[in-house]
Design a protein around this motif. Structure first.
Motif, PDB file in Angstrom:
ATOM      1  N   VAL A  86       0.847  -1.196   0.000  1.00  0.00           N
ATOM      2  CA  VAL A  86       0.000   0.000   0.000  1.00  0.00           C
ATOM      3  C   VAL A  86       0.881   1.244   0.000  1.00  0.00           C
ATOM      4  O   VAL A  86       0.669   2.188  -0.764  1.00  0.00           O
ATOM      5  CB  VAL A  86      -0.958   0.003   1.215  1.00  0.00           C
ATOM      6  CG1 VAL A  86      -1.599   1.376   1.390  1.00  0.00           C
ATOM      7  CG2 VAL A  86      -2.042  -1.053   1.029  1.00  0.00           C
ATOM      8  N   ALA A  87       1.914   1.220   0.879  1.00  0.00           N
ATOM      9  CA  ALA A  87       2.842   2.364   0.942  1.00  0.00           C
ATOM     10  C   ALA A  87       3.553   2.553  -0.385  1.00  0.00           C
ATOM     11  O   ALA A  87       3.616   3.666  -0.923  1.00  0.00           O
ATOM     12  CB  ALA A  87       3.861   2.150   2.063  1.00  0.00           C
ATOM     13  N   GLU A  88       4.082   1.437  -0.928  1.00  0.00           N
ATOM     14  CA  GLU A  88       4.851   1.542  -2.174  1.00  0.00           C
ATOM     15  C   GLU A  88       3.973   1.973  -3.343  1.00  0.00           C
ATOM     16  O   GLU A  88       4.291   2.928  -4.055  1.00  0.00           O
ATOM     17  CB  GLU A  88       5.520   0.216  -2.520  1.00  0.00           C
ATOM     18  CG  GLU A  88       6.323   0.311  -3.806  1.00  0.00           C
ATOM     19  CD  GLU A  88       6.808  -1.037  -4.332  1.00  0.00           C
ATOM     20  OE1 GLU A  88       7.734  -1.031  -5.142  1.00  0.00           O
ATOM     21  OE2 GLU A  88       6.252  -2.079  -3.947  1.00  0.00           O
ATOM     22  N   ASN A  89       2.856   1.255  -3.532  1.00  0.00           N
ATOM     23  CA  ASN A  89       2.062   1.497  -4.734  1.00  0.00           C
ATOM     24  C   ASN A  89       1.283   2.802  -4.680  1.00  0.00           C
ATOM     25  O   ASN A  89       1.079   3.443  -5.720  1.00  0.00           O
ATOM     26  CB  ASN A  89       1.129   0.312  -4.999  1.00  0.00           C
ATOM     27  CG  ASN A  89       1.887  -0.881  -5.536  1.00  0.00           C
ATOM     28  OD1 ASN A  89       2.423  -0.854  -6.629  1.00  0.00           O
ATOM     29  ND2 ASN A  89       1.974  -1.942  -4.746  1.00  0.00           N
ATOM     30  N   SER A  90       0.837   3.211  -3.481  1.00  0.00           N
ATOM     31  CA  SER A  90       0.159   4.507  -3.386  1.00  0.00           C
ATOM     32  C   SER A  90       1.130   5.631  -3.731  1.00  0.00           C
ATOM     33  O   SER A  90       0.814   6.521  -4.525  1.00  0.00           O
ATOM     34  CB  SER A  90      -0.430   4.716  -1.986  1.00  0.00           C
ATOM     35  OG  SER A  90       0.580   4.642  -0.997  1.00  0.00           O
ATOM     36  N   VAL A  91       2.339   5.558  -3.150  1.00  0.00           N
ATOM     37  CA  VAL A  91       3.350   6.585  -3.449  1.00  0.00           C
ATOM     38  C   VAL A  91       3.848   6.439  -4.886  1.00  0.00           C
ATOM     39  O   VAL A  91       4.019   7.436  -5.601  1.00  0.00           O
ATOM     40  CB  VAL A  91       4.529   6.499  -2.453  1.00  0.00           C
ATOM     41  CG1 VAL A  91       5.659   7.445  -2.858  1.00  0.00           C
ATOM     42  CG2 VAL A  91       4.061   6.832  -1.045  1.00  0.00           C
ATOM     43  N   LEU A  92       4.070   5.189  -5.322  1.00  0.00           N
ATOM     44  CA  LEU A  92       4.573   4.947  -6.675  1.00  0.00           C
ATOM     45  C   LEU A  92       3.641   5.533  -7.731  1.00  0.00           C
ATOM     46  O   LEU A  92       4.073   6.281  -8.615  1.00  0.00           O
ATOM     47  CB  LEU A  92       4.743   3.447  -6.911  1.00  0.00           C
ATOM     48  CG  LEU A  92       5.154   3.031  -8.324  1.00  0.00           C
ATOM     49  CD1 LEU A  92       6.573   3.484  -8.641  1.00  0.00           C
ATOM     50  CD2 LEU A  92       5.034   1.513  -8.493  1.00  0.00           C
ATOM     51  N   PHE A  93       2.345   5.206  -7.648  1.00  0.00           N
ATOM     52  CA  PHE A  93       1.415   5.656  -8.684  1.00  0.00           C
ATOM     53  C   PHE A  93       1.112   7.146  -8.563  1.00  0.00           C
ATOM     54  O   PHE A  93       0.888   7.810  -9.578  1.00  0.00           O
ATOM     55  CB  PHE A  93       0.142   4.812  -8.654  1.00  0.00           C
ATOM     56  CG  PHE A  93       0.326   3.456  -9.291  1.00  0.00           C
ATOM     57  CD1 PHE A  93       0.338   3.326 -10.673  1.00  0.00           C
ATOM     58  CD2 PHE A  93       0.518   2.323  -8.529  1.00  0.00           C
ATOM     59  CE1 PHE A  93       0.520   2.090 -11.279  1.00  0.00           C
ATOM     60  CE2 PHE A  93       0.708   1.083  -9.120  1.00  0.00           C
ATOM     61  CZ  PHE A  93       0.710   0.961 -10.500  1.00  0.00           C
ATOM     62  N   ALA A  94       1.096   7.672  -7.319  1.00  0.00           N
ATOM     63  CA  ALA A  94       0.926   9.123  -7.166  1.00  0.00           C
ATOM     64  C   ALA A  94       2.141   9.854  -7.735  1.00  0.00           C
ATOM     65  O   ALA A  94       2.009  10.852  -8.460  1.00  0.00           O
ATOM     66  CB  ALA A  94       0.725   9.475  -5.695  1.00  0.00           C
ATOM     67  N   ALA A  95       3.355   9.340  -7.415  1.00  0.00           N
ATOM     68  CA  ALA A  95       4.588   9.947  -7.950  1.00  0.00           C
ATOM     69  C   ALA A  95       4.671   9.751  -9.465  1.00  0.00           C
ATOM     70  O   ALA A  95       5.146  10.633 -10.189  1.00  0.00           O
ATOM     71  CB  ALA A  95       5.816   9.327  -7.268  1.00  0.00           C
ATOM     72  N   TYR A  96       4.200   8.607  -9.946  1.00  0.00           N
ATOM     73  CA  TYR A  96       4.187   8.327 -11.388  1.00  0.00           C
ATOM     74  C   TYR A  96       3.340   9.370 -12.120  1.00  0.00           C
ATOM     75  O   TYR A  96       3.765   9.947 -13.128  1.00  0.00           O
ATOM     76  CB  TYR A  96       3.634   6.926 -11.625  1.00  0.00           C
ATOM     77  CG  TYR A  96       3.536   6.499 -13.073  1.00  0.00           C
ATOM     78  CD1 TYR A  96       4.650   6.493 -13.898  1.00  0.00           C
ATOM     79  CD2 TYR A  96       2.325   6.060 -13.609  1.00  0.00           C
ATOM     80  CE1 TYR A  96       4.561   6.075 -15.227  1.00  0.00           C
ATOM     81  CE2 TYR A  96       2.221   5.642 -14.918  1.00  0.00           C
ATOM     82  CZ  TYR A  96       3.343   5.652 -15.722  1.00  0.00           C
ATOM     83  OH  TYR A  96       3.249   5.228 -17.036  1.00  0.00           O
ATOM     84  N   GLY A  97       2.141   9.645 -11.573  1.00  0.00           N
ATOM     85  CA  GLY A  97       1.287  10.668 -12.168  1.00  0.00           C
ATOM     86  C   GLY A  97       1.945  12.037 -12.129  1.00  0.00           C
ATOM     87  O   GLY A  97       1.885  12.799 -13.098  1.00  0.00           O
ATOM     88  N   GLY A  98       2.607  12.345 -10.991  1.00  0.00           N
ATOM     89  CA  GLY A  98       3.308  13.631 -10.867  1.00  0.00           C
ATOM     90  C   GLY A  98       4.467  13.750 -11.830  1.00  0.00           C
ATOM     91  O   GLY A  98       4.669  14.801 -12.460  1.00  0.00           O
ATOM     92  N   CYS A  99       5.237  12.666 -11.969  1.00  0.00           N
ATOM     93  CA  CYS A  99       6.380  12.667 -12.895  1.00  0.00           C
ATOM     94  C   CYS A  99       5.916  12.743 -14.345  1.00  0.00           C
ATOM     95  O   CYS A  99       6.573  13.381 -15.174  1.00  0.00           O
ATOM     96  CB  CYS A  99       7.244  11.426 -12.670  1.00  0.00           C
ATOM     97  SG  CYS A  99       8.153  11.433 -11.106  1.00  0.00           S
ATOM     98  N   GLN A 100       4.793  12.105 -14.655  1.00  0.00           N
ATOM     99  CA  GLN A 100       4.227  12.226 -16.003  1.00  0.00           C
ATOM    100  C   GLN A 100       3.893  13.683 -16.305  1.00  0.00           C
ATOM    101  O   GLN A 100       4.164  14.174 -17.414  1.00  0.00           O
ATOM    102  CB  GLN A 100       2.947  11.380 -16.116  1.00  0.00           C
ATOM    103  CG  GLN A 100       3.174   9.893 -16.263  1.00  0.00           C
ATOM    104  CD  GLN A 100       1.852   9.159 -16.348  1.00  0.00           C
ATOM    105  OE1 GLN A 100       0.953   9.378 -15.540  1.00  0.00           O
ATOM    106  NE2 GLN A 100       1.721   8.302 -17.332  1.00  0.00           N
TER     107      GLN A 100
END
Length: 313
Positions: A86-100
């Motif tokens: 949950v920690a990894e994927n919530s941050v990963l996908f939120a950061a992924y959207g931000g990096c996009q």
């Protein structure tokens, strides 16, 4: 002036909304991934860390099932695994959207949806740095719990109470003995695994979605079956690329090694052969196909549902 200010406010609110949706969708995807893949993840960690104890995947699975059962054996470390994912994927996908968003602004691409697969891969690469910081402590606890019986068999000084330790007790023990820094054992090897791994993870996923889309069809509208296939491809490529780094990370975390990752790798190759860097690959690949397929279909369809819901209200 007022109009410009209102536009900026609306843009900020929209970015916040998109980031929150990515965060929630990634969280739900992480939970789904754990419950689908945890038993084979346990087998992977045991085979990576104690390669001489088991004859293969089936032997490790049956011994774990016979000795520790389903919940204490195959699903050992599920709580920290859920927290970790949950920690990894919530941050990963939120950061992924931000990096996009950052990459699209930098390159002058009007919409995030218009980024190429390689540009999305770079967004995944940079996003993985942030998710590594949240993943490392919970992954450490998970791996230690999964291989606890094997660790205990190497020593005779452990008490019965310590044998029954759970995730919170183990966390407190590490904090008492090593301080906060102890929870970040293996951080450098985690970052070395995650960043290149997620370049190929998101790259493989996006390229597969493009290939599966019909002519003039958006890759966002290919349906849940093709989304699952793309997720499975992305997950498979990820593990094929990062597996040696994952073996090294598991050794460092489970055995509490202070040795640099490159030295650990050289020691493994010298004493056990290069094949040891791929111990546990089979259960990992078998696990990752349904697990990452479930992760992506949960993520994509949660996002779609939430966007539709918010547009209505």
């Amino acid at each position: 002036m007022t109009f410009e200010y209102t536009e900026k406010q609306n843009q900020r609110l929209n970015n916040l909304k998109v980031g929150l949706i990515d965060f929630i969708a990634g969280s739900l995807g992480g939970v789904a991934l754990v419950y689908v893949g945890q038993p084979l993840d346990t087998i992977k960690v045991k085979m990576q860390t104690f390669p001489s104890l088991y004859k293969g995947m089936s032997n490790c699975f049956l011994q774990t099932l016979k000795t520790d059962g389903v919940m204490r054996g195959l699903y050992a470390g599920t709580v920290p695994a859920v927290v970790a994912n949950v920690a990894e994927n919530s941050v990963l996908f939120a950061a992924y959207g931000g990096c996009q968003k950052i990459i699209s602004n930098f390159l002058g691409v009007e919409k995030v949806e218009d980024l190429t697969s390689i540009q999305n891969a770079w967004a995944g690469f940079f996003a993985a740095f942030f998710s590594s910081l949240t993943l490392c402590p919970t992954e450490l606890i998970k791996c230690k719990l999964q291989a606890m019986r094997e660790v205990q068999s190497e020593t005779t000084s452990l008490t019965t109470v310590r044998k029954q330790i759970g995730p919170w007790g183990l966390t407190n023990q590490i904090l008492k003995e090593q301080g906060l820094r102890g929870l970040f054992t293996g951080l450098s090897s985690t970052i070395a695994r995650e960043m290149p791994g997620y370049f190929f993870f998101f790259g493989g996923y996006e390229i597969t979605r493009e290939l599966l889309a019909k002519p003039n069809e958006s890759r966002d509208n290919i349906g849940w079956q093709k989304t699952m296939i793309a997720g499975a491809v992305g997950g498979t490529i990820l593990w094929l690329v990062i597996f040696p780094a994952d073996v090294i990370k598991s050794r460092i975390q489970v055995k509490n090694l202070k040795t640099p990752a490159l030295v650990v790798m050289k020691d493994i190759v010298r004493s056990e052969g290069i094949g040891s860097l791929y111990n546990g690959l089979k259960p990992t690949l078998i696990r990752t196909i349904p697990a990452t397929a479930t992760l992506f279909v949960t993520y994509e369809y949660t996002k779609k549902y939430m966007h539709t819901f918010l547009e209505k209200y």
